[in-house]
Write a protein that holds these residues in place. Structure first.
Motif, PDB file in Angstrom:
ATOM      1  N   VAL A 174     -28.439   6.277 -16.638  1.00 14.58           N
ATOM      2  CA  VAL A 174     -27.740   5.015 -17.304  1.00 14.58           C
ATOM      3  C   VAL A 174     -26.866   4.462 -16.349  1.00 14.58           C
ATOM      4  CG1 VAL A 174     -25.484   4.799 -18.899  1.00 14.58           C
ATOM      5  CG2 VAL A 174     -27.466   6.419 -19.670  1.00 14.58           C
ATOM      6  N   VAL A 175     -26.867   3.313 -16.010  1.00 12.71           N
ATOM      7  CA  VAL A 175     -26.249   2.657 -15.168  1.00 12.71           C
ATOM      8  C   VAL A 175     -25.084   1.574 -15.564  1.00 12.71           C
ATOM      9  CG1 VAL A 175     -28.169   2.674 -13.534  1.00 12.71           C
ATOM     10  CG2 VAL A 175     -27.883   0.695 -15.065  1.00 12.71           C
ATOM     11  N   THR A 176     -24.009   1.622 -15.221  1.00 13.09           N
ATOM     12  CA  THR A 176     -22.993   0.700 -15.394  1.00 13.09           C
ATOM     13  C   THR A 176     -23.037  -0.763 -14.551  1.00 13.09           C
ATOM     14  OG1 THR A 176     -21.569   2.361 -16.049  1.00 13.09           O
ATOM     15  CG2 THR A 176     -20.613   0.329 -15.858  1.00 13.09           C
ATOM     16  N   ALA A 177     -23.351  -1.784 -15.163  1.00 11.09           N
ATOM     17  CA  ALA A 177     -23.578  -2.970 -14.590  1.00 11.09           C
ATOM     18  C   ALA A 177     -22.119  -3.593 -14.110  1.00 11.09           C
ATOM     19  CB  ALA A 177     -24.165  -3.973 -15.585  1.00 11.09           C
ATOM     20  N   ASP A 178     -22.130  -4.230 -13.242  1.00 15.68           N
ATOM     21  CA  ASP A 178     -20.905  -5.128 -12.640  1.00 15.68           C
ATOM     22  C   ASP A 178     -20.049  -5.626 -13.690  1.00 15.68           C
ATOM     23  OD1 ASP A 178     -22.016  -4.318 -10.231  1.00 15.68           O
ATOM     24  OD2 ASP A 178     -22.310  -6.502  -9.535  1.00 15.68           O
ATOM     25  N   SER A 179     -20.829  -5.991 -14.902  1.00 17.33           N
ATOM     26  CA  SER A 179     -20.125  -6.774 -16.112  1.00 17.33           C
ATOM     27  C   SER A 179     -19.345  -5.723 -16.906  1.00 17.33           C
ATOM     28  CB  SER A 179     -20.981  -7.428 -17.045  1.00 17.33           C
ATOM     29  OG  SER A 179     -22.013  -6.626 -17.485  1.00 17.33           O
ATOM     30  N   GLY A 180     -19.646  -4.283 -16.587  1.00 19.70           N
ATOM     31  CA  GLY A 180     -19.001  -3.177 -17.580  1.00 19.70           C
ATOM     32  C   GLY A 180     -20.107  -2.821 -18.263  1.00 19.70           C
ATOM     33  N   GLU A 181     -21.186  -3.345 -18.730  1.00 19.75           N
ATOM     34  CA  GLU A 181     -21.997  -2.915 -19.899  1.00 19.75           C
ATOM     35  C   GLU A 181     -22.802  -1.665 -19.146  1.00 19.75           C
ATOM     36  OE1 GLU A 181     -24.015  -6.864 -21.849  1.00 19.75           O
ATOM     37  OE2 GLU A 181     -23.315  -7.131 -19.996  1.00 19.75           O
ATOM     38  N   ARG A 182     -23.354  -0.810 -20.204  1.00 17.80           N
ATOM     39  CA  ARG A 182     -23.874   0.441 -19.804  1.00 17.80           C
ATOM     40  C   ARG A 182     -25.620   0.046 -20.300  1.00 17.80           C
ATOM     41  NH1 ARG A 182     -20.920   5.515 -18.964  1.00 17.80           N
ATOM     42  NH2 ARG A 182     -22.822   6.510 -20.017  1.00 17.80           N
ATOM     43  N   VAL A 183     -26.409   0.497 -19.527  1.00 14.61           N
ATOM     44  CA  VAL A 183     -27.963   0.107 -19.735  1.00 14.61           C
ATOM     45  C   VAL A 183     -28.611   1.167 -19.295  1.00 14.61           C
ATOM     46  CG1 VAL A 183     -29.791  -1.202 -19.283  1.00 14.61           C
ATOM     47  CG2 VAL A 183     -27.443  -2.222 -19.084  1.00 14.61           C
ATOM     48  N   GLN A 184     -29.463   2.023 -20.270  1.00 11.30           N
ATOM     49  CA  GLN A 184     -30.466   3.084 -20.037  1.00 11.30           C
ATOM     50  C   GLN A 184     -31.757   2.533 -19.532  1.00 11.30           C
ATOM     51  OE1 GLN A 184     -30.204   6.568 -22.782  1.00 11.30           O
ATOM     52  NE2 GLN A 184     -32.499   6.386 -22.958  1.00 11.30           N
ATOM     53  N   LEU A 185     -32.285   3.029 -18.709  1.00 13.99           N
ATOM     54  CA  LEU A 185     -33.804   2.566 -18.156  1.00 13.99           C
ATOM     55  C   LEU A 185     -34.164   3.971 -17.750  1.00 13.99           C
ATOM     56  CD1 LEU A 185     -33.957   0.608 -15.114  1.00 13.99           C
ATOM     57  CD2 LEU A 185     -31.776   1.182 -16.146  1.00 13.99           C
TER      58      LEU A 185
END
Length: 74
Positions: A28-39
């Motif tokens: 799970v990464v946290t984008a610069d926008s603050g959104e969390r994305v699992q890949l």
């Protein structure tokens, strides 16, 4: 419309080895926008080095939210 996420990633060599052993499949990464994305960690495999994983990345998803591309941008 395609979605893009920019983020920094760091994963120690030991954690990368766990991927090859089958113990870790996702991250799970946290984008610069603050959104969390699992890949899937498999998408990072081309960027693994002897030190692990380090860098800035751009993740692109299709209009349906499916994985399209992961690029190292630094």
């Amino acid at each position: 419309m395609k979605r893009q996420y920019l983020f920094s990633a760091y994963l120690a060599r030991e954690k990368c080895l766990l991927y090859y052993q089958g113990s870790i499949r996702y991250v799970v990464v946290t984008a610069d926008s603050g959104e969390r994305v699992q890949l899937g960690l498999k998408h990072f495999q081309p960027y693994f080095s002897a030190l692990g994983l380090r860098g800035r990345f751009r993740l692109t998803l299709t209009e349906n939210g499916a994985f399209e591309r992961l690029e190292q941008i630094n």
